[in-house]
Design an enzyme around this catalytic site. Structure first.
Site, PDB file in Angstrom:
ATOM      1  CG  HIS A  17      -1.895  -1.058   1.358  1.00  0.00           C
ATOM      2  ND1 HIS A  17      -2.002  -1.852   2.471  1.00  0.00           N
ATOM      3  CD2 HIS A  17      -2.846  -1.497   0.498  1.00  0.00           C
ATOM      4  CE1 HIS A  17      -2.983  -2.723   2.301  1.00  0.00           C
ATOM      5  NE2 HIS A  17      -3.506  -2.537   1.115  1.00  0.00           N
ATOM      6  CE  LYS A  41     -11.495  -7.594   2.352  1.00  0.00           C
ATOM      7  NZ  LYS A  41     -10.269  -6.907   1.908  1.00  0.00           N
ATOM      8  NE  ARG A  90      -3.139  -7.616  -4.399  1.00  0.00           N
ATOM      9  CZ  ARG A  90      -3.876  -8.240  -3.513  1.00  0.00           C
ATOM     10  NH1 ARG A  90      -3.337  -8.638  -2.386  1.00  0.00           N
ATOM     11  NH2 ARG A  90      -5.154  -8.477  -3.733  1.00  0.00           N
ATOM     12  CB  SER A 128      -4.267  -6.694   5.040  1.00  0.00           C
ATOM     13  OG  SER A 128      -4.019  -5.464   4.403  1.00  0.00           O
TER      14      SER A 128
END
Ligand code: COA
Length: 158
Positions: A17, A41, A90, A128
């Site tokens: 990030h 989440k 990514r 994460s």
């Protein structure tokens, strides 16, 4: 004045990030990191904790601010007079989801463009969740997150 939003959950912020934040901040006049309280989440960190860690790691970037948001991203962007959404890609696996999100956002507000930055190859495997899992089992996350996040997670899982 070009204002952009870099939205995400940031639970917690990683070096991947930070790389996107730094590069995006060089491209626009003002960058707002939008921290979403994501109902889909189960976060480890509260929104306030995530904001504190983001602020601590980006304080040297003078055109960057950090703010929480809820609801639609395009509404938050309009409220902040932002016309650009920044997202990192990514791998190909990110692309389908990101394209759908960009097209949805554009259909909701045609004044907002999404730009994608290719994630630094060193962080293309990073998320994460990966960081939290390694930290939970006492693994070394030194190369994956800013020092303040490393310290924070170490004390959280002690
Ligand atoms: N480097 C490393 N990791 C990265 C990364 C990078 N450059 N970019 C993303 N990631 C990781 C994150 O750490 C995260 O990992 P995790 O799943 O283990 O937590 C994962 O990729 C994706 O998370 P994030 O970028 O935070 O996206 P998100 O899916 O949680 O949220 C929002 C994306 C906030 C943009 C989106 O949910 C949103 O806009 N919500 C508001 C509601 C809305 O407007 N909906 C309509 C639009 S579809």
């Amino acid at each position: 004045m070009k204002i952009a939003i870099y939205p995400g959950s940031f639970d917690p912020v990683t070096n991947g990030h930070i790389d996107i934040i730094f590069r995006a901040s060089e491209m626009v006049d003002h960058l707002i990191i939008g921290v979403l309280s994501n109902v889909k989440k189960q976060p480890l960190l509260t929104v306030e904790e995530r904001i504190d860690l983001l602020k601590a790691t980006t304080k040297y970037l003078k055109n960057v601010e950090v703010e929480a948001f809820s609801g639609l991203l395009v509404d938050f962007a309009a409220k902040k007079n932002a016309t650009i959404i920044v997202r990192g890609l990514r791998a190909m696996s990110d692309f389908e989801y990101e394209l759908q999100m960009a097209q949805t956002n554009r259909s909701l507000n045609k004044n907002i463009e999404t730009i994608f930055l290719a994630t630094n190859i060193h962080y293309s495997f990073l998320s994460s969740s990966v960081v939290k899992e390694i930290a939970m089992f006492g693994g070394d996350i030194h190369a994956l997150v800013p020092p303040v996040v490393e310290e924070y997670l170490k004390s959280k899982f002690k």
